[in-house]
Design a protein around this motif. Structure first.
Motif, PDB file in Angstrom:
ATOM      1  N   GLY A 267       7.669   2.264  -9.444  1.00  0.00           N
ATOM      2  CA  GLY A 267       7.033   3.538  -9.143  1.00  0.00           C
ATOM      3  C   GLY A 267       5.782   3.335  -8.300  1.00  0.00           C
ATOM      4  N   GLU A 268       5.102   2.216  -8.534  1.00  0.00           N
ATOM      5  CA  GLU A 268       3.903   1.908  -7.747  1.00  0.00           C
ATOM      6  C   GLU A 268       4.244   1.692  -6.272  1.00  0.00           C
ATOM      7  OE1 GLU A 268       3.159   0.642 -12.012  1.00  0.00           O
ATOM      8  OE2 GLU A 268       4.826   0.452 -10.602  1.00  0.00           O
ATOM      9  N   ALA A 269       5.423   1.113  -5.988  1.00  0.00           N
ATOM     10  CA  ALA A 269       5.860   0.920  -4.596  1.00  0.00           C
ATOM     11  C   ALA A 269       6.139   2.273  -3.936  1.00  0.00           C
ATOM     12  CB  ALA A 269       7.099   0.033  -4.545  1.00  0.00           C
ATOM     13  N   ILE A 270       6.725   3.179  -4.693  1.00  0.00           N
ATOM     14  CA  ILE A 270       6.988   4.524  -4.167  1.00  0.00           C
ATOM     15  C   ILE A 270       5.667   5.224  -3.854  1.00  0.00           C
ATOM     16  CG2 ILE A 270       7.954   6.789  -4.743  1.00  0.00           C
ATOM     17  CD1 ILE A 270      10.083   5.217  -6.417  1.00  0.00           C
ATOM     18  N   ASP A 271       4.659   5.028  -4.714  1.00  0.00           N
ATOM     19  CA  ASP A 271       3.322   5.591  -4.462  1.00  0.00           C
ATOM     20  C   ASP A 271       2.724   5.010  -3.184  1.00  0.00           C
ATOM     21  OD1 ASP A 271       3.637   6.878  -6.919  1.00  0.00           O
ATOM     22  OD2 ASP A 271       2.280   5.503  -7.991  1.00  0.00           O
ATOM     23  N   GLU A 272       2.831   3.688  -3.013  1.00  0.00           N
ATOM     24  CA  GLU A 272       2.298   3.019  -1.814  1.00  0.00           C
ATOM     25  C   GLU A 272       2.973   3.544  -0.549  1.00  0.00           C
ATOM     26  OE1 GLU A 272       2.761  -1.209  -2.105  1.00  0.00           O
ATOM     27  OE2 GLU A 272       1.567  -1.334  -3.944  1.00  0.00           O
ATOM     28  N   ILE A 273       4.271   3.735  -0.606  1.00  0.00           N
ATOM     29  CA  ILE A 273       5.015   4.233   0.559  1.00  0.00           C
ATOM     30  C   ILE A 273       4.544   5.639   0.927  1.00  0.00           C
ATOM     31  CG2 ILE A 273       7.312   5.020   1.291  1.00  0.00           C
ATOM     32  CD1 ILE A 273       8.401   2.528  -0.297  1.00  0.00           C
ATOM     33  N   ARG A 274       4.336   6.470  -0.069  1.00  0.00           N
ATOM     34  CA  ARG A 274       3.857   7.832   0.200  1.00  0.00           C
ATOM     35  C   ARG A 274       2.468   7.780   0.853  1.00  0.00           C
ATOM     36  NH1 ARG A 274       4.680  10.319  -4.537  1.00  0.00           N
ATOM     37  NH2 ARG A 274       2.724   9.543  -5.330  1.00  0.00           N
ATOM     38  N   GLU A 275       1.592   6.916   0.324  1.00  0.00           N
ATOM     39  CA  GLU A 275       0.228   6.819   0.862  1.00  0.00           C
ATOM     40  C   GLU A 275       0.203   6.178   2.251  1.00  0.00           C
ATOM     41  OE1 GLU A 275      -2.128   4.781  -2.097  1.00  0.00           O
ATOM     42  OE2 GLU A 275      -1.493   6.206  -3.643  1.00  0.00           O
ATOM     43  N   GLU A 276       0.947   5.080   2.441  1.00  0.00           N
ATOM     44  CA  GLU A 276       0.894   4.327   3.693  1.00  0.00           C
ATOM     45  C   GLU A 276       1.729   4.940   4.814  1.00  0.00           C
ATOM     46  OE1 GLU A 276       2.009  -0.168   5.230  1.00  0.00           O
ATOM     47  OE2 GLU A 276       1.445   0.100   3.132  1.00  0.00           O
ATOM     48  N   PHE A 277       2.899   5.481   4.485  1.00  0.00           N
ATOM     49  CA  PHE A 277       3.828   5.964   5.504  1.00  0.00           C
ATOM     50  C   PHE A 277       3.995   7.482   5.511  1.00  0.00           C
ATOM     51  CE2 PHE A 277       5.013   1.606   4.616  1.00  0.00           C
ATOM     52  CZ  PHE A 277       5.217   1.063   5.880  1.00  0.00           C
ATOM     53  N   GLY A 278       3.487   8.160   4.482  1.00  0.00           N
ATOM     54  CA  GLY A 278       3.666   9.604   4.403  1.00  0.00           C
ATOM     55  C   GLY A 278       5.095  10.011   4.073  1.00  0.00           C
ATOM     56  N   ILE A 279       5.843   9.104   3.447  1.00  0.00           N
ATOM     57  CA  ILE A 279       7.236   9.369   3.074  1.00  0.00           C
ATOM     58  C   ILE A 279       7.310   9.484   1.552  1.00  0.00           C
ATOM     59  CG2 ILE A 279       9.584   8.441   3.070  1.00  0.00           C
ATOM     60  CD1 ILE A 279       8.845   6.918   5.664  1.00  0.00           C
ATOM     61  N   ASP A 280       7.823  10.606   1.079  1.00  0.00           N
ATOM     62  CA  ASP A 280       7.934  10.844  -0.364  1.00  0.00           C
ATOM     63  C   ASP A 280       9.363  10.542  -0.815  1.00  0.00           C
ATOM     64  OD1 ASP A 280       7.877  11.677  -2.979  1.00  0.00           O
ATOM     65  OD2 ASP A 280       7.270  13.735  -2.534  1.00  0.00           O
TER      66      ASP A 280
END
Length: 168
Positions: A55-68
Motif C-alpha cells: 500500500g505504501e508503494a501505491i501511495d508513493e506512485i500517487r504522490e510521485e506520478f499523480g496516478i491513483d
C-alpha cells in the motif's frame, strides 16, 4: 502491524480487478482469480498464484506520478500495509488462515499499462514497486484486515534485519 489492506481478483484476462472482502486461497492460487482458473493473460506460461503489492508503494506512485491505483489497476491481488513485500521472497508467511511462500518479484509489464488505460503506470510500478509473487502452501481464507505474520524467514533477510537492529 503488517496486514492485508485490500484484496482484489480478476475473473478473466484483462477484466477489471474487483475488490472483495475475502477470498479462499486454494491449490494454484486464489479461488476464481484468472490465474487460478487458467484464464490469465500469461496463462499457462508465466503464472503467479498470488500477487502482493505494498500500500505504501501505491501511495508513493500517487504522490510521485499523480496516478491513483487504489482501484486495483496495479493488477495485484493483495495490497499490504506495514511490510516490505520483497522481504517476503523465499519466506513462508501466514495471511489470515492461508500459508503462503514468496517466490519471485513481479515487475510491471506493458500489459498492465494497457489494461490500466493510463500512460505511465508500468514506469510507476518499477523500482521494487511492482510487488511479488507467492505460492499457496496451505489453503485458507484471506480477508481485508487480516494480519500478515512471517512463519519462516529467508536467512538473508533475517540477517539484514538483525544488522539493522544492531545498527551495523
Amino acid at each position: 502491524m503488517a496486514h492485508v489492506e485490500t484484496v482484489f481478483l480478476a475473473r478473466e484476462n484483462s477484466a477489471p480487478m474487483e475488490e472483495v472482502d475475502s477470498v479462499d486461497a486454494v491449490d494454484g492460487g486464489l479461488s476464481g482469480d484468472r490465474y487460478q482458473t487458467g484464464r490469465g493473460y500469461y496463462s499457462p506460461y508465466d503464472v503467479c498464484e498470488v500477487t502482493l503489492i505494498e500500500g505504501e508503494a501505491i501511495d508513493e506512485i500517487r504522490e510521485e506520478f499523480g496516478i491513483d491505483l487504489t482501484d486495483g489497476r496495479h493488477r495485484r491481488n493483495i495490497v499490504t500495509r506495514g511490510v516490505e513485500v520483497h522481504d517476503l521472497l523465499h519466506t513462508t508467511f501466514r495471511v489470515g488462515d492461508a500459508l503462503l511462500r514468496g517466490t519471485r518479484p513481479r515487475p510491471p509489464c506493458a500489459h498492465v499499462e494497457q489494461v490500466a488505460g493510463e500512460e505511465g503506470v508500468a514506469r510507476a510500478l518499477k523500482n521494487r514497486r511492482g510487488g511479488v509473487c507467492a505460492d499457496v502452501v496451505e489453503p485458507g481464507t484471506i480477508r481485508a484486515g487480516d494480519e500478515l505474520k512471517v512463519v519462516e524467514e529467508n536467512p538473508r533477510t533475517m540477517g539484514r534485519k538483525i544488522a539493522e537492529r544492531l545498527g551495523l
